[in-house]
Every structure is written in structure tokens, then in C-alpha cells.
Design a protein around this motif. Structure first.
Motif, PDB file in Angstrom:
ATOM      1  N   TYR A 182      29.062  -9.303 -13.974  1.00  0.00           N
ATOM      2  CA  TYR A 182      29.506 -10.604 -13.439  1.00  0.00           C
ATOM      3  C   TYR A 182      28.652 -11.020 -12.243  1.00  0.00           C
ATOM      4  CZ  TYR A 182      31.966 -12.416  -9.333  1.00  0.00           C
ATOM      5  OH  TYR A 182      32.274 -13.029  -8.149  1.00  0.00           O
ATOM      6  N   GLU A 183      28.339 -10.060 -11.361  1.00  0.00           N
ATOM      7  CA  GLU A 183      27.641 -10.364 -10.116  1.00  0.00           C
ATOM      8  C   GLU A 183      26.165 -10.713 -10.336  1.00  0.00           C
ATOM      9  OE1 GLU A 183      26.957  -7.129  -7.307  1.00  0.00           O
ATOM     10  OE2 GLU A 183      27.986  -8.315  -5.781  1.00  0.00           O
ATOM     11  N   ASN A 184      25.586 -10.202 -11.425  1.00  0.00           N
ATOM     12  CA  ASN A 184      24.149 -10.336 -11.639  1.00  0.00           C
ATOM     13  C   ASN A 184      23.790 -11.211 -12.832  1.00  0.00           C
ATOM     14  OD1 ASN A 184      22.787  -8.446  -9.584  1.00  0.00           O
ATOM     15  ND2 ASN A 184      24.375  -7.146 -10.474  1.00  0.00           N
ATOM     16  N   GLY A 185      24.542 -12.238 -13.043  1.00  0.00           N
ATOM     17  CA  GLY A 185      24.145 -13.206 -14.051  1.00  0.00           C
ATOM     18  C   GLY A 185      24.874 -13.113 -15.371  1.00  0.00           C
ATOM     19  N   GLY A 186      26.011 -12.408 -15.407  1.00  0.00           N
ATOM     20  CA  GLY A 186      26.794 -12.348 -16.640  1.00  0.00           C
ATOM     21  C   GLY A 186      26.017 -11.746 -17.799  1.00  0.00           C
ATOM     22  N   GLY A 187      25.994 -12.479 -18.919  1.00  0.00           N
ATOM     23  CA  GLY A 187      25.299 -11.989 -20.108  1.00  0.00           C
ATOM     24  C   GLY A 187      23.820 -11.770 -19.890  1.00  0.00           C
ATOM     25  N   ALA A 188      23.217 -12.478 -18.944  1.00  0.00           N
ATOM     26  CA  ALA A 188      21.792 -12.296 -18.659  1.00  0.00           C
ATOM     27  C   ALA A 188      21.500 -10.904 -18.123  1.00  0.00           C
ATOM     28  CB  ALA A 188      21.326 -13.350 -17.656  1.00  0.00           C
ATOM     29  N   PHE A 189      22.490 -10.278 -17.493  1.00  0.00           N
ATOM     30  CA  PHE A 189      22.317  -8.928 -16.935  1.00  0.00           C
ATOM     31  C   PHE A 189      22.055  -7.900 -18.029  1.00  0.00           C
ATOM     32  CE2 PHE A 189      24.261  -4.890 -15.429  1.00  0.00           C
ATOM     33  CZ  PHE A 189      23.406  -4.637 -14.358  1.00  0.00           C
ATOM     34  N   LEU A 190      22.492  -8.196 -19.248  1.00  0.00           N
ATOM     35  CA  LEU A 190      22.302  -7.244 -20.346  1.00  0.00           C
ATOM     36  C   LEU A 190      20.822  -7.068 -20.680  1.00  0.00           C
ATOM     37  CD1 LEU A 190      25.203  -8.271 -22.759  1.00  0.00           C
ATOM     38  CD2 LEU A 190      25.161  -6.430 -21.070  1.00  0.00           C
ATOM     39  N   ILE A 191      19.994  -8.056 -20.381  1.00  0.00           N
ATOM     40  CA  ILE A 191      18.563  -7.952 -20.687  1.00  0.00           C
ATOM     41  C   ILE A 191      17.893  -6.864 -19.852  1.00  0.00           C
ATOM     42  CG2 ILE A 191      16.352  -9.177 -20.627  1.00  0.00           C
ATOM     43  CD1 ILE A 191      17.864 -11.707 -21.402  1.00  0.00           C
TER      44      ILE A 191
END
Length: 689
Positions: A89-98
Motif C-alpha cells: 500500500y505504501e509503495n504504490g499498490g499493485g506497482a510495488f509487485l514489479i
């Protein structure tokens, strides 16, 4: 499990041969796993028949699933539930998965496979595995210190969980409202719009945790008294841990069937229930909504790297320990990939479970989701319990949730303590040959000691100590050890030599991907995270407001140093004990692997291209199984000495419980019968017998 057997065959007495298990054996029917070694000037032939891949003296997993489930139970812990969703959540939501998946593939998984393969290849724990580079054996001791720190505070968290689990067996959960003695005038429950979460007001679940469970003091300088309810829970937690490890991997290998599987049933149940609650979709959207701009910030990549290394558990020494009990030809390459994928998938799935319930909590309170998002113990013991308290049939869901947290904690805890015990026993076995018989006593003594050391953490100021240990005991050290492992294997020992070793073990050569990751990518990523840790360092805090004083910060760094110092101290002592000579020559020799390095059993050493150990060296191996390696451990020209050593070996194994009286008598009588006519040729044999 088939017992190890030694057959002594004479040309005129083949039908009367017996193995150690007392059964009749015939040479034409026996399948021999090593070459025959003929004795000169006699018709005696000594052959070792061994069970492939079995190291009975040290022990192996009872089944293939025992190891995989143990790794999953260790890797999938509390951090998957209470840390990853918040980071996402803190690091860009779904973008953090990359960045999360990229770092998993380029650094986390390669280091995970490296530790599994080296432990399985040498069949020793995290201390003596550094025979591969003796100068750095202190790193193994550092891993033990780090694991001991984690065991101390991890079991305190389990004690908290036992407390909550016990008080969940009620009609109304005690943290559901503000009507209790421990509540203050600032406590607000039900739906009062934003009043619940503005400054000056507190949640009933927060007051329950602070005032009822912890009796929290104003700071780390006020330790206060022991919370006796937590003390009872701590003793109970250590009792559970000890009973689970009382017989080593034979018991823990069965416990993991529960600790590794049941949490998934609970997570699935909580997910289904959570998604049926109002506001759940908002919580899930908040969790996965991508913010692509954050991928350009270094903090996102740092958080992804730290979470990967902490979650997979590389660097603690636990993976060396778990894989050291594998059969030598086990496909740990496949196992590493399976566990890494399961661990990553669990983290992502746990995020949906957590944010579905947090979305409901925000809806019920009439506030935004971001207002109620918390990480760490606050999620497990404040936010989520409050959300559960608002559900129908809340006690049932509370019992399931805290039982899941208990199992997640126990799974990691058992592996960490087994690492400590295995490291101690393996190291002491070089000096005390029968120490393994007392492993359960060592487990009990260690459990009692660590339980006593955990008592300060259950005082009124104990939560501050726990936070400090969580922040400093396995932070920088973990990353540093991972970096050192890559350098030692790739450059000091040699990556090509290591690939040759595990090719012999696995039966196939790992791809170029592993080589480039060990040599370049993983060390660079780890170095980046280490440097960025210093650059972006902030003083440790408890919650949002309490900042630790300077002396407490120094205490935390002292804990970090206590894991690193063994590396320096051991290296200095090792260099001092070496023969004098040019400094660079001594340094070079200190990093050469010892003759004891390599597989434990003789047939595996032969497969990997290692020399067969002499008897004296074999006895000093931490995981020696002399029954397996004996008959192939001598040169064929040493036949008189071989006979005497066989006799003394079986008399020793008789005392150790490996052979019974009948077997030892048979072998002694057989040596008499074979060598009596040859006493003129071998007078020393007759006098010794």
C-alpha cells in the motif's frame, strides 16, 4: 529405513555371512553400492553395502514433504501477513509487485537456492558449512547469535498470541468496547465518524493491548514489573516449542504439516468472509491501486529488497540447517523455486485478506481506509482484532485468526531454534563424540535459557525492548551475511567449482542464470540495500510518537555488532593459529577449503570427485556416519590396520547403540577366524585381538 550393512565375505564361507541387522546375506544377491576392496595375501573381501542418501547417524527427513513444508513454514511467517500488505500500500499498490518480483528473481531466489544447496551438499548446519572457507567460519557463529536474538523476541510475540487466543473464548471479545477497567476516558467505540481516530481519542483494541496486555510504561527507561499473565503464556510457548523439537526433525517434521497448511485454510476462510462485508471492495482497491510514479523512487526498490530477504529468511542459517537433513540427491533446485513462489503468492494473497477486513473497518467507522492502515504488531493485535470484533460471530473468527498467527509464528520459531541447536551439536561433536545422544537435553537447556532471557520483554517496558530487538537484531547483519555468502562462493571458492559440486549432487547442471546472479546481480543488489540503509537511516521508533533515546539506540547497534563480531574474532584467532609465513600466503591458505569439506558419506564423496576421508578425519566430521564410509575409507594396502579399525569401530558402535552385542561378537569372531591362520604374516593382528 534400511539399515547400513557391512558384509565380510570369504571364498569358503559365503553362505554364512550376516549384516548388522542379523539377516543372512549372499554375495551373488547383494547389490553393492561401492567397490570391493580386496585384502592382500588373503581371500577376504570387504564390501560396504549402504542405503543411498541415508545419513543415519545425523538423521534425515522422514519424507520429501517434511522438508518442503518445513521451508514453507519457515519462510511464510508473520511478516507475510502484517508487513507485506502495508509495504504494498505504501509503495504504490499493485506497482510495488514489479520491483518485488524482479528482486525475488534476481537476488532472493538465487540466495535461497545457494543456501539450500550448500547445506544439502555438505550435510552440516550453518557453522561447519564454512569449512568451504575456514576463515569465515565465524559467520556461522554470527548466524547462531542472530537466530538466538530472533528466538527470544519471536516467542514473546507468540506469548501475546496465546493471551489473545485464550481470551477469545468468550461471548463478547474484551477489546470490542470501552466498558472495562483498563479503558480510559479517551476510549471511543462504535461509529462516531472521525472521532474514533483523531488525536486525543483511542480505540478500545489499542487500550486493551496497551493497558490490559502490556501495562505499558512511558518509555524504555521504565521497565516496570513482569506481566505474570504474559509470563505464563511465555512459558507455555517455550513448552510447545520444546515438545515440537524434543526429538529433532522427527517431531518437527510432523508438526509442520499443521503449521504450514492450516494457516492457508484460515486465510481462505477470512478472505471469503471479508469479501462479503460492506466496504471490503474499497479496501482491496486501496491495496492494489497502482501508482506508477513511485517506481522511480529508490525507497520502493529498497523496501522490496528488504522484504524479499526477510521473508525468504536467507542469511539466518536456517536454510543451511533444514537442507542439511535432506537426502543427498534431493532436488533442492526444484524445492527452492516451489518455496519462493509459495512465499511470494502467500504475501500477495494475505494482502487481499487484510485489506478486505480493513476496508470493512473503515466503512464501519465512517473514515477513509488510509486512516486505519497500520503495520507490524499493531495490525495483528490492534487493527485486525478490532475489525473482527465488529463481525457477526466475532469470537469464532478471533479464535481462527489468532490460531493462524500462532501457527505462523511457531513455524518460523521451530526452524530458528533448530538452527541454534543443530549448530551447537554439530560444533560440539568434534570434541564430544556422543553429544548427539544428548541433543534433547541441549534443546531443553537452550529453551530454558532463552525463556529466561525473554522475561525482560514481558515487563511493562518490554514492548520497547521487543521493538528494539526487531529493528536491530537481524537487520543490517542479515544483508551483510547474504552479501558475504555470494562473494565466498562465487569468487573465493569458485563458482565453477561449486556448480560442479551441485551438478554431481543434483544430476544436472544449473543454468547460467544462477551463475550470473551469484557472481554479479545478487551481490550488487545487496550492496545497494546495505548502502541505502545507512544513507536513509532514521532513529528507531515505537508507534508514531515515541523515539528511542540515544542510549537505547546504542544498545540496538550493540546487538547488531554482537552478530558481526564473531566473524572478525574468529578470523583473527584462526590466522594467529596458522603457521608463520608471508601475510598474503597465510591469508590465501586460510581461505582454502578444508579436507573435511564435501559430502558426508563416502559414496557421495566419490560421486562428487572428493577424496575418501581417512578414519581419523571421518570421526571428526560433524555428521559422520562411519557405517557408510568405513569400508571405502581405507587404502587397499592397509589391510591389517583395516581389520583392527573395523573391530574397534564396531565395538564403538555397539556402545553407541548402532550395533547390538550379537553383531559386534560376530565381527570379532569373524576377524579371529580369518586372521588366526595368518598370524605369522600378521603378528600384530593376533596380539591386538
Amino acid at each position: 529405513m534400511e539399515s547400513n550393512t557391512v558384509i565380510m565375505e570369504a571364498s569358503n564361507n559365503q553362505q554364512n555371512n550376516r549384516g548388522m541387522n542379523g539377516t543372512k546375506l549372499h554375495s551373488k544377491d547383494a547389490k553393492l553400492s561401492s567397490e570391493s576392496v580386496p585384502l592382500k595375501r588373503t581371500s577376504v573381501e570387504i564390501v560396504a553395502v549402504t542405503t543411498p542418501d541415508e545419513n543415519d547417524a545425523r538423521g534425515t527427513w522422514s519424507g520429501k514433504l517434511d522438508f518442503i513444508l518445513s521451508c514453507i513454514s519457515y519462510a511464510v511467517g508473520l511478516g507475510n501477513v502484517w508487513r507485506f500488505p502495508f509495504l504494498c500500500y505504501e509503495n504504490g499498490g499493485g506497482a510495488f509487485l514489479i520491483p518485488y518480483v524482479i528482486i525475488l528473481c534476481l537476488a532472493g531466489l538465487p540466495l535461497f537456492f545457494l543456501e539450500l544447496s550448500i547445506g544439502q551438499f555438505a550435510s552440516v548446519g550453518c557453522v561447519n558449512v564454512w569449512r568451504i572457507c575456514p576463515l569465515f567460519k565465524g559467520m556461522g557463529y554470527g548466524m547462531l547469535v542472530m537466530s538466538m536474538f530472533c528466538c527470544i523476541y519471536y516467542n514473546v510475540i507468540i506469548a501475546y498470541t496465546l493471551h489473545y487466543l485464550y481470551f477469545s473464548f468468550t461471548r463478547v471479545l474484551p477489546w470490542a468496547d470501552c466498558t472495562h477497567d483498563w479503558n480510559t476516558y479517551n476510549c471511543v467505540d462504535s461509529r462516531h465518524n472521525e472521532t474514533n481516530f483523531t488525536s486525543g481519542h483511542s480505540r478500545p483494541s489499542q487500550e486493551y493491548f496497551d493497558n490490559r496486555v502490556l501495562g505499558i510504561s512511558d518509555g524504555i527507561g521504565e521497565i516496570g514489573e513482569i506481566r505474570w499473565e504474559l509470563a505464563i503464556c511465555l512459558v507455555l510457548a517455550w513448552t510447545i516449542v520444546f515438545l515440537s523439537l524434543a526429538k529433532g526433525i522427527k517431531t518437527s517434521g510432523k508438526v509442520v504439516y499443521l503449521t504450514a497448511t492450516f494457516p492457508y485454510l484460515v486465510l481462505l476462510s477470512l478472505f471469503i468472509r471479508g469479501m462479503t462485508l460492506p466496504g471490503a471492495i474499497d479496501g482491496v482497491k486501496f491495496y492494489i491501486k497502482p501508482e506508477w510514479s513511485k517506481l522511480a523512487t529508490s525507497k520502493v526498490w529498497q523496501d522490496a529488497a528488504v522484504q524479499i530477504f526477510y521473508s525468504l529468511g536467507a542469511g539466518f542459517g536456517c536454510l543451511h540447517t533444514l537442507s542439511s537433513y535432506n537426502k543427498w540427491h534431493n532436488n533442492c533446485h526444484r524445492d527452492a523455486i516451489i518455496v519462493a513462489i509459495v512465499n511470494c503468492g502467500t504475501s500477495i494473497f494475505a494482502g487481499f485478506v487484510i485489506f478486505a477486513v480493513i476496508g470493512f473497518m473503515a466503512y464501519d467507522a465512517g473514515v477513509d481506509v488510509e486512516t486505519v492502515v497500520v503495520s507490524g504488531p499493531g495490525l495483528a493485535f490492534v487493527a485486525y482484532p478490532e475489525a473482527i470484533a465488529r463481525m457477526p460471530i466475532s469470537p469464532m473468527w478471533s479464535i481462527l485468526f489468532f490460531f493462524m498467527v500462532l501457527l505462523l509464528g511457531l513455524g518460523s520459531m521451530l526452524c530458528m531454534l533448530e538452527t541454534v541447536i543443530t549448530g551447537i551439536v554439530d560444533d560440539l561433536e568434534t570434541r564430544f563424540k556422543n553429544i548427539r545422544k544428548y541433543k534433547s537435553h541441549i534443546t531443553l537447556a537452550t529453551s530454558i535459557l532463552l525463556c529466561i532471557l525473554g522475561l525482560p520483554l514481558i515487563t511493562q517496558g518490554g514492548i520497547y525492548l521487543l521493538t528494539l530487538m526487531n529493528a536491530f537484531s537481524a537487520g543490517l547483519t542479515l544483508l551483510l551475511f547474504g552479501f558475504m555468502e555470494c562473494i565466498i562462493i562465487a569468487y573465493i571458492y569458485g563458482v565453477e567449482r561449486y556448480l560442479h559440486d551441485i551438478t554431481a549432487m543434483l544430476g544436472f547442471r544449473p543454468s547460467f542464470y544462477w551463475k550470473i546472479c551469484w557472481m554479479v546481480v545478487a551481490p550488487l543488489l545487496l550492496m545497494f540495500v546495505i548502502i541505502f540503509t545507512f544513507v536513509s537511516y532514521n532513529p528507531a521508533k515505537y508507534g508514531e510518537d515515541y523515539v528511542f533515546p540515544a542510549w537505547a539506540e546504542a544498545l540496538g547497534w550493540l546487538m547488531t555488532a554482537s552478530s558481526i563480531l564473531p566473524v572478525i574474532i574468529y578470523a583473527a584467532i584462526y590466522l594467529k593459529q596458522m603457521e608463520r609465513g608471508p601475510v598474503m600466503e597465510c591469508l590465501k591458505n586460510s581461505m582454502k577449503h578444508k579436507s573435511l569439506w564435501g559430502p558426508a558419506l563416502a559414496q557421495h564423496r566419490k560421486e562428487a570427485g572428493y577424496h575418501i576421508l581417512e578414519q581419523e578425519e571421518a570421526e571428526n566430521r560433524l555428521n559422520a556416519c562411519a557405517d557408510d564410509s568405513y569400508s571405502s575409507s581405507r587404502d587397499s594396502n592397509d589391510d591389517p590396520e583395516l581389520a583392527l579399525n573395523l573391530k574397534s569401530h564396531y565395538e564403538r558402535t555397539q556402545m553407541d547403540g548402532k550395533a547390538d552385542q550379537e553383531d559386534a561378537s560376530f565381527l570379532t569372531d569373524d576377524i579371529h577366524a580369518r586372521y588366526k591362520p595368518k598370524e605369522r604374516l600378521y603378528p600384530d593382528i593376533e596380539s591386538a585381538l
